[in-house]
Design a protein around this motif. Structure first.
Motif, short mmCIF file in Angstrom:
data_model
loop_
_atom_site.label_atom_id
_atom_site.label_comp_id
_atom_site.label_asym_id
_atom_site.label_seq_id
_atom_site.Cartn_x
_atom_site.Cartn_y
_atom_site.Cartn_z
N TRP A 182 0.48 -1.07 0.08
CA TRP A 182 0.03 0.06 -0.10
C TRP A 182 0.73 1.32 0.05
CZ3 TRP A 182 -5.45 -0.63 0.46
CH2 TRP A 182 -5.73 -1.95 0.53
N THR A 183 0.71 2.32 -0.63
CA THR A 183 1.19 3.58 -0.61
C THR A 183 0.20 4.61 -0.05
OG1 THR A 183 1.96 2.97 -3.10
CG2 THR A 183 2.28 5.45 -2.13
N VAL A 184 1.07 5.51 0.77
CA VAL A 184 0.34 6.43 1.60
C VAL A 184 1.02 7.79 1.63
CG1 VAL A 184 1.24 5.79 3.78
CG2 VAL A 184 -0.97 6.79 3.74
N LEU A 185 0.48 8.83 1.56
CA LEU A 185 0.93 10.14 1.75
C LEU A 185 0.95 10.64 3.37
CD1 LEU A 185 -0.31 12.24 -1.42
CD2 LEU A 185 2.18 10.79 -1.14
N VAL A 186 1.85 10.95 3.77
CA VAL A 186 2.11 11.47 5.28
C VAL A 186 2.57 13.08 5.16
CG1 VAL A 186 3.08 11.39 7.81
CG2 VAL A 186 2.51 9.26 6.18
N THR A 187 1.75 13.74 5.77
CA THR A 187 2.43 15.19 5.91
C THR A 187 2.46 15.80 7.53
OG1 THR A 187 0.93 15.82 3.88
CG2 THR A 187 1.67 17.68 5.17
N GLU A 188 3.78 16.30 7.31
CA GLU A 188 4.17 16.61 8.72
C GLU A 188 4.57 18.09 8.87
OE1 GLU A 188 7.70 14.57 9.65
OE2 GLU A 188 6.90 12.48 9.35
#
Length: 226
Positions: A182-188
């Protein structure tokens, strides 16, 4: 890379959240299960500084599967937030609500604050603290006394999204297509005495055949602003 161990009680709670869908499709159930595992992994991976008092270095996660940090002050040349564009699975409103509730439950059990972005409209980016014509540091902006962090996690995309190929730059080997991934975007986002910073990462998670759990396989920085 240090392994992040999942709480078995939390895994059971995630499974319980899936059952809320009742006769929901198998696709939705698999997305909800994957989201719970990935979201918990990301939360636990951010706990390195939890030895500090909450009042000094609070960490806040958004339970919504979106990158909603528009309330943060704009920084110079801030890039547009990226998306995975072509979503591999279409989710119903009930499925999305189950994901949000599952995430809230995970945050509550771990003891991490849930909520929206911090709002410091007069606190600019970290690079705005220096004059363009000299190395002089400009007057301190109206920023919080201590660092505060806000993190969002997008919906998981089944498989390896095309954006991974661009992020690898042709140097890293292609992932194993035989295993569940699975691919996921994480924004910090972070804001503190020195200003604000923004980072967006793309991560690939792969299910381990021995443990049966999803774990981080690859992670790349896509865009940033200071």
């Amino acid at each position: 890379m240090k392994a992040i161990q999942l709480n078995p009680f939390r895994s059971l709670a995630c499974a319980g959240a899936v059952l809320v869908l009742g006769c929901g499709s198998g696709v939705e159930r698999s997305v909800i299960r994957a989201d719970g595992e990935i979201f918990e992994w990301v939360v636990r991976s951010q706990l390195s500084d939890r030895s500090l008092p909450r009042t000094r270095s609070p960490l806040r996660f958004d339970s919504r599967p979106a990158g909603d940090n528009a309330d943060l002050a704009s920084t110079p040349d801030r890039p547009r937030q990226l998306d995975l564009t072509d979503q591999s699975d279409s989710l119903s409103v009930d499925a999305l609500n189950s994901i949000v509730e599952q995430r809230k439950d995970i945050l509550k059990s771990i003891g991490v604050e849930e909520g929206g972005p911090f709002n410091y409209p007069e606190c600019g980016g970290t690079r705005t603290r220096r004059s363009r014509d000299s190395s002089d540091v400009l007057p301190a902006p109206k920023c919080p006394e201590f660092v505060r962090r806000y993190i969002t996690v997008g919906l998981p995309y089944r498989g390896a999204a095309q954006i991974l190929s661009k992020a690898r730059g042709g140097e890293a080997p292609a992932p194993d297509s035989a295993s569940e991934s699975w691919t996921v975007l994480v924004t910090e986002s972070s804001v503190g005495p020195g200003g604000q910073q923004w980072r967006q990462y793309v991560s690939l998670f792969r299910r381990d055949a021995e443990t049966g759990r999803l774990g981080l396989a690859e992670r790349f920085l896509l865009s940033w602003a200071e």
